[in-house]
Design a protein around this motif. Structure first.
Motif, short mmCIF file in Angstrom:
data_model
loop_
_atom_site.label_atom_id
_atom_site.label_comp_id
_atom_site.label_asym_id
_atom_site.label_seq_id
_atom_site.Cartn_x
_atom_site.Cartn_y
_atom_site.Cartn_z
N GLY A 137 0.95 -1.19 -0.11
CA GLY A 137 0.07 0.02 0.19
C GLY A 137 0.94 1.26 0.31
N ASN A 138 2.17 1.20 0.24
CA ASN A 138 3.15 2.29 0.14
C ASN A 138 3.53 2.63 -1.42
OD1 ASN A 138 5.14 3.93 0.38
ND2 ASN A 138 6.47 2.89 1.82
N HIS A 155 2.72 8.32 -9.75
CA HIS A 155 1.21 8.98 -10.03
C HIS A 155 0.47 7.73 -10.45
CE1 HIS A 155 1.72 13.21 -9.77
NE2 HIS A 155 3.05 13.08 -10.10
N LEU A 156 0.99 6.73 -11.03
CA LEU A 156 0.30 5.57 -11.50
C LEU A 156 -0.25 5.01 -10.13
CD1 LEU A 156 -0.69 3.81 -14.00
CD2 LEU A 156 1.60 2.48 -13.76
N PHE A 157 0.55 4.52 -9.28
CA PHE A 157 0.26 3.61 -8.15
C PHE A 157 -0.90 4.55 -7.21
CE2 PHE A 157 4.62 1.46 -8.81
CZ PHE A 157 3.90 0.29 -9.20
N HIS A 158 -0.55 5.87 -7.20
CA HIS A 158 -1.57 6.62 -6.60
C HIS A 158 -2.88 6.61 -6.98
CE1 HIS A 158 -2.60 9.92 -3.81
NE2 HIS A 158 -3.24 10.51 -4.72
N ARG A 159 -3.12 6.43 -8.25
CA ARG A 159 -4.35 6.05 -8.78
C ARG A 159 -4.93 4.82 -8.49
NH1 ARG A 159 -5.94 9.45 -14.10
NH2 ARG A 159 -4.93 11.48 -13.37
#
Lengths: 104, 221
Positions: free
Chosen positions: A66-67, A98-102
């Protein structure tokens, strides 16, 4: 007053640390053990600077899927390992962040 | 010098991002804008400046802030000893200038350059070219950070470019098992010791990583 003292002190110690070994006369040999130890300075010191940015979140250890910074950092490490290009590493890392944030 | 300047261009994104963040963070903690800029020029070491601004805001005594600066900037002593292998015979004036211009990125670039071409001449000019570009970009970025304050578009998350730049400099030096051991032990230590005050975790992890590298090198022979 205190802020000027702080400023002068910081400037002095930082410059002293930077100048320290550079000001020794050339005939003074750097000890062999120190010379060997120095090979490991970039790997150890640079890692000590960036590792907390990936492995800690809000002052706590955050080694989990989740990090997003850990995942993006892993992508950056893979890109740096494969292509050794600084700019590609930074771009890939930011894009992954940015990808993982989405996704997360 | 052009070769050094060119080599520095790719890392400027990280430097500019960290410089802007540093400027914003210092002013946000309550340092007067001109004082923040003056500190950037005479100290020229971002992490310690952000830490100092926060400590000043909380009323920490000057002596303790200077002590914290020593720990955070201890790595420059190691850079100094390392660069001496290449620049120890330069005239005093050049060495004084090289000392002031040391920065993490410049050190990394110089080391990479010597790793690729150990005997090639022109190392000093390469260092100066890279260092001057980095210095200028850094000061302009800090000034911009101070001026625009907290109005940087945070969703860009450019602050992450700083650790990414450090990653890009670390990974290429991990050429053998002892190097990897040094990096892994440093990472484990810095995280395990993260709760220590004054960012003591950084020098501690550095020493542990270097020790691990030396031990590993010995045990493999």
């Amino acid at each position: 007053m205190s802020i000027w003292l702080t400023l002068a002190g910081m400037a002095l110690v930082t410059y002293a640390l930077r100048a320290s070994f550079l000001l020794l006369p050339p005939q003074v040999e750097t000890p062999p053990l120190l010379r060997r130890a120095l090979r490991y300075v970039p790997a150890a010191v640079l890692t000590a600077i960036w590792a907390p940015e990936l492995l800690l979140a809000g002052g706590e250890i955050a080694i989990s899927p989740g990090n997003e910074r850990l995942l993006a950092g892993a992508v950056a490490i893979a890109v740096a390992w494969r292509w050794r290009l600084t700019f590609a590493t930074i771009l890939a890392g930011l894009a992954a962040l940015h990808l993982f944030h989405r996704l997360i | 010098m052009l070769a050094g300047a060119r080599a520095a261009l790719p890392v400027l994104a990280g430097i500019v991002a960290f410089g802007v963040i540093t400027g914003v963070a210092m002013v946000a903690s309550g340092i007067a804008p001109l004082m923040a800029m003056l500190m950037s020029i005479v100290v020229f070491a971002g992490a310690s400046m952000v830490a100092a601004a926060q400590l000043l805001a909380s009323g920490t005594p000057a002596l303790l802030i200077v002590l914290t600066t020593v720990f955070i900037n201890l790595r420059f002593m190691m850079y100094s000893a390392s660069l001496r292998l290449h620049f120890g015979r330069e005239p005093l004036g050049w060495r004084l200038l090289i000392a002031y211009l040391q920065a993490d990125n410049v050190y990394g670039l110089t080391l990479m350059r010597y790793a690729e071409r150990p005997e090639a001449p022109g190392g000093r000019d390469f260092f100066l070219g890279a260092a001057l570009v980095v210095w200028l970009a850094w000061q302009l970025a800090v000034a911009a950070g101070i001026l625009i304050g907290a109005s940087v578009p945070a969703w860009w998350r450019l602050e992450f470019a700083a650790p990414l730049a450090f990653i890009a400099m670390t990974v290429p030096v991990l050429r053998d098992r002892a190097m990897v051991a040094a990096a892994v032990v440093a990472a484990v230590c810095v995280v395990a010791a993260h709760a220590l005050p004054f960012k003591l975790s950084i020098p501690l992890a550095a020493f542990a990583g270097i020790g691990a590298g030396l031990l590993f090198e010995r045990s493999w022979r």
